[in-house]
Design a protein around this motif. Sequence first.
Motif, PDB file in Angstrom:
ATOM      1  N   GLY A 197       0.288  75.380  -6.769  1.00  0.00           N
ATOM      2  CA  GLY A 197       1.103  74.671  -5.791  1.00  0.00           C
ATOM      3  C   GLY A 197       0.297  74.283  -4.570  1.00  0.00           C
ATOM      4  O   GLY A 197      -0.820  74.760  -4.348  1.00  0.00           O
ATOM      5  N   LEU A 198       0.857  73.413  -3.769  1.00  0.00           N
ATOM      6  CA  LEU A 198       0.228  72.959  -2.532  1.00  0.00           C
ATOM      7  C   LEU A 198       1.019  73.461  -1.336  1.00  0.00           C
ATOM      8  O   LEU A 198       2.237  73.580  -1.398  1.00  0.00           O
ATOM      9  CB  LEU A 198       0.152  71.431  -2.481  1.00  0.00           C
ATOM     10  CG  LEU A 198      -0.705  70.749  -3.534  1.00  0.00           C
ATOM     11  CD1 LEU A 198      -0.686  69.234  -3.312  1.00  0.00           C
ATOM     12  CD2 LEU A 198      -2.128  71.262  -3.490  1.00  0.00           C
ATOM     13  N   LEU A 199       0.314  73.712  -0.271  1.00  0.00           N
ATOM     14  CA  LEU A 199       0.949  74.154   0.962  1.00  0.00           C
ATOM     15  C   LEU A 199       0.492  73.247   2.095  1.00  0.00           C
ATOM     16  O   LEU A 199      -0.700  73.110   2.353  1.00  0.00           O
ATOM     17  CB  LEU A 199       0.563  75.604   1.260  1.00  0.00           C
ATOM     18  CG  LEU A 199       1.330  76.286   2.379  1.00  0.00           C
ATOM     19  CD1 LEU A 199       2.800  76.434   1.997  1.00  0.00           C
ATOM     20  CD2 LEU A 199       0.736  77.653   2.675  1.00  0.00           C
ATOM     21  N   PHE A 200       1.443  72.580   2.736  1.00  0.00           N
ATOM     22  CA  PHE A 200       1.156  71.719   3.882  1.00  0.00           C
ATOM     23  C   PHE A 200       1.647  72.398   5.157  1.00  0.00           C
ATOM     24  O   PHE A 200       2.723  72.990   5.171  1.00  0.00           O
ATOM     25  CB  PHE A 200       1.874  70.367   3.757  1.00  0.00           C
ATOM     26  CG  PHE A 200       1.368  69.488   2.657  1.00  0.00           C
ATOM     27  CD1 PHE A 200       0.338  68.584   2.887  1.00  0.00           C
ATOM     28  CD2 PHE A 200       1.932  69.542   1.391  1.00  0.00           C
ATOM     29  CE1 PHE A 200      -0.125  67.759   1.875  1.00  0.00           C
ATOM     30  CE2 PHE A 200       1.477  68.716   0.368  1.00  0.00           C
ATOM     31  CZ  PHE A 200       0.447  67.830   0.605  1.00  0.00           C
ATOM     32  N   THR A 201       0.868  72.303   6.218  1.00  0.00           N
ATOM     33  CA  THR A 201       1.393  72.709   7.519  1.00  0.00           C
ATOM     34  C   THR A 201       2.360  71.630   7.989  1.00  0.00           C
ATOM     35  O   THR A 201       2.340  70.495   7.493  1.00  0.00           O
ATOM     36  CB  THR A 201       0.268  72.877   8.548  1.00  0.00           C
ATOM     37  OG1 THR A 201      -0.327  71.590   8.814  1.00  0.00           O
ATOM     38  CG2 THR A 201      -0.814  73.838   8.045  1.00  0.00           C
ATOM     39  N   ASN A 202       3.208  71.990   8.936  1.00  0.00           N
ATOM     40  CA  ASN A 202       4.139  70.996   9.460  1.00  0.00           C
ATOM     41  C   ASN A 202       3.388  69.826  10.089  1.00  0.00           C
ATOM     42  O   ASN A 202       3.803  68.667   9.964  1.00  0.00           O
ATOM     43  CB  ASN A 202       5.053  71.637  10.501  1.00  0.00           C
ATOM     44  CG  ASN A 202       6.167  70.706  10.942  1.00  0.00           C
ATOM     45  OD1 ASN A 202       6.977  70.271  10.141  1.00  0.00           O
ATOM     46  ND2 ASN A 202       6.195  70.382  12.227  1.00  0.00           N
ATOM     47  N   LYS A 203       2.268  70.113  10.751  1.00  0.00           N
ATOM     48  CA  LYS A 203       1.455  69.071  11.362  1.00  0.00           C
ATOM     49  C   LYS A 203       0.933  68.108  10.309  1.00  0.00           C
ATOM     50  O   LYS A 203       0.973  66.880  10.488  1.00  0.00           O
ATOM     51  CB  LYS A 203       0.283  69.709  12.116  1.00  0.00           C
ATOM     52  CG  LYS A 203      -0.668  68.717  12.765  1.00  0.00           C
ATOM     53  CD  LYS A 203      -0.036  68.024  13.942  1.00  0.00           C
ATOM     54  CE  LYS A 203      -1.049  67.191  14.698  1.00  0.00           C
ATOM     55  NZ  LYS A 203      -0.460  66.489  15.859  1.00  0.00           N
ATOM     56  N   GLU A 204       0.454  68.632   9.187  1.00  0.00           N
ATOM     57  CA  GLU A 204      -0.070  67.782   8.109  1.00  0.00           C
ATOM     58  C   GLU A 204       1.024  66.900   7.533  1.00  0.00           C
ATOM     59  O   GLU A 204       0.818  65.695   7.319  1.00  0.00           O
ATOM     60  CB  GLU A 204      -0.679  68.656   7.012  1.00  0.00           C
ATOM     61  CG  GLU A 204      -1.957  69.359   7.431  1.00  0.00           C
ATOM     62  CD  GLU A 204      -2.354  70.484   6.494  1.00  0.00           C
ATOM     63  OE1 GLU A 204      -3.421  71.083   6.710  1.00  0.00           O
ATOM     64  OE2 GLU A 204      -1.586  70.780   5.536  1.00  0.00           O
ATOM     65  N   TRP A 205       2.207  67.482   7.276  1.00  0.00           N
ATOM     66  CA  TRP A 205       3.280  66.701   6.648  1.00  0.00           C
ATOM     67  C   TRP A 205       3.834  65.646   7.605  1.00  0.00           C
ATOM     68  O   TRP A 205       4.136  64.525   7.189  1.00  0.00           O
ATOM     69  CB  TRP A 205       4.384  67.625   6.143  1.00  0.00           C
ATOM     70  CG  TRP A 205       5.326  66.930   5.214  1.00  0.00           C
ATOM     71  CD1 TRP A 205       6.634  66.630   5.435  1.00  0.00           C
ATOM     72  CD2 TRP A 205       5.016  66.427   3.910  1.00  0.00           C
ATOM     73  NE1 TRP A 205       7.163  65.967   4.355  1.00  0.00           N
ATOM     74  CE2 TRP A 205       6.188  65.826   3.395  1.00  0.00           C
ATOM     75  CE3 TRP A 205       3.860  66.418   3.131  1.00  0.00           C
ATOM     76  CZ2 TRP A 205       6.242  65.234   2.142  1.00  0.00           C
ATOM     77  CZ3 TRP A 205       3.909  65.826   1.874  1.00  0.00           C
ATOM     78  CH2 TRP A 205       5.087  65.242   1.394  1.00  0.00           C
ATOM     79  N   GLU A 206       3.960  65.990   8.870  1.00  0.00           N
ATOM     80  CA  GLU A 206       4.440  65.020   9.853  1.00  0.00           C
ATOM     81  C   GLU A 206       3.433  63.876  10.009  1.00  0.00           C
ATOM     82  O   GLU A 206       3.821  62.707  10.156  1.00  0.00           O
ATOM     83  CB  GLU A 206       4.675  65.694  11.201  1.00  0.00           C
ATOM     84  CG  GLU A 206       5.873  66.632  11.226  1.00  0.00           C
ATOM     85  CD  GLU A 206       7.183  65.909  10.918  1.00  0.00           C
ATOM     86  OE1 GLU A 206       7.356  64.762  11.393  1.00  0.00           O
ATOM     87  OE2 GLU A 206       8.033  66.485  10.205  1.00  0.00           O
ATOM     88  N   THR A 207       2.150  64.203   9.966  1.00  0.00           N
ATOM     89  CA  THR A 207       1.117  63.165  10.055  1.00  0.00           C
ATOM     90  C   THR A 207       1.155  62.270   8.829  1.00  0.00           C
ATOM     91  O   THR A 207       1.005  61.051   8.931  1.00  0.00           O
ATOM     92  CB  THR A 207      -0.282  63.797  10.197  1.00  0.00           C
ATOM     93  OG1 THR A 207      -0.300  64.650  11.344  1.00  0.00           O
ATOM     94  CG2 THR A 207      -1.355  62.733  10.349  1.00  0.00           C
ATOM     95  N   ALA A 208       1.376  62.869   7.662  1.00  0.00           N
ATOM     96  CA  ALA A 208       1.482  62.084   6.429  1.00  0.00           C
ATOM     97  C   ALA A 208       2.663  61.120   6.502  1.00  0.00           C
ATOM     98  O   ALA A 208       2.574  59.960   6.060  1.00  0.00           O
ATOM     99  CB  ALA A 208       1.636  63.020   5.231  1.00  0.00           C
ATOM    100  N   LYS A 209       3.782  61.571   7.060  1.00  0.00           N
ATOM    101  CA  LYS A 209       4.960  60.699   7.198  1.00  0.00           C
ATOM    102  C   LYS A 209       4.693  59.567   8.181  1.00  0.00           C
ATOM    103  O   LYS A 209       5.213  58.460   8.021  1.00  0.00           O
ATOM    104  CB  LYS A 209       6.164  61.527   7.653  1.00  0.00           C
ATOM    105  CG  LYS A 209       6.723  62.427   6.574  1.00  0.00           C
ATOM    106  CD  LYS A 209       8.105  62.956   6.909  1.00  0.00           C
ATOM    107  CE  LYS A 209       8.079  63.960   8.020  1.00  0.00           C
ATOM    108  NZ  LYS A 209       9.412  64.579   8.254  1.00  0.00           N
TER     109      LYS A 209
END
Length: 262
Positions: free
Chosen positions: A191-203
């Motif tokens: 599985g993959l784990l994203f930090t909130n910062k990473e996911w918000e940046t991706a969005k």
Amino acid sequence: MENSHKLTLYVAYYLARFDKIALKNLGYKNWQSCFSDISQKLNVKKHSVRNWRDEFDPLFGHRAGWYQRPMSPSRTNVALALENLEEHEIRLIIEDILSGKIENTPKSLNRLLSIANDNSDIERNSPFILRGPTGKKAEQFFLEYHKKYNLPFSGELIDSRDLGCGYDFEIKSKSSQHYIEVKGLSNKIGGLLFTNKEWETAKQKRSSYTVCLVSNISGAPEISFINDPCSKLNPRKNIIQTVQVQWSVSNKALKEIDDRLQ
């Protein structure tokens, strides 16, 4: 899980992450004396201390560890909570646990106990790969891959790993900018784990954001790219607690100082 077992997980994480440095800084001459002393102080079985250390080992590469066994939520939570702390910061916590001083600070004790809990939103059988040797190897593999093939995008590769900006690398060309987040898996699946910062940046970046997935790090690495991961992945949000070491001064102590200065 008993409270003493939960506290032992923090000690086990420290031993796995810092290995011989942990032994030295805690005053132990060898692993045998280390496990025996911790066993007595925390009222846990000696082999449990060793086994729990081994469960964290795959994150840090000092020993093979229990690489074939996914980490349970309690172990994952402890690792996530402590991953951004330096050795001396974690050692302060470990020393308080081993000396029993942690019992005198109920808020800190309850925080540690609540983190080391198997009743978690993290899926029990999901083998999340946390940052550590696997991530570093994946990043190095990507650096060499981009240098050789100029993929997934051509341009100047800028290292942004220490900037905390939600991605690891930026690729700049005359006409575009792309942002690369590298994720590593020890095996071919995981599985993959994203930090909130990473996911918000991706969005925010959308098609300018690409996940570079390097799998099978422990064997023959394979690389793949997921452009605009927000349109292709549907992750589940997990709310976790982190641990910080702070020093507080009471109002009474400040007043005493003020009185002495007058």
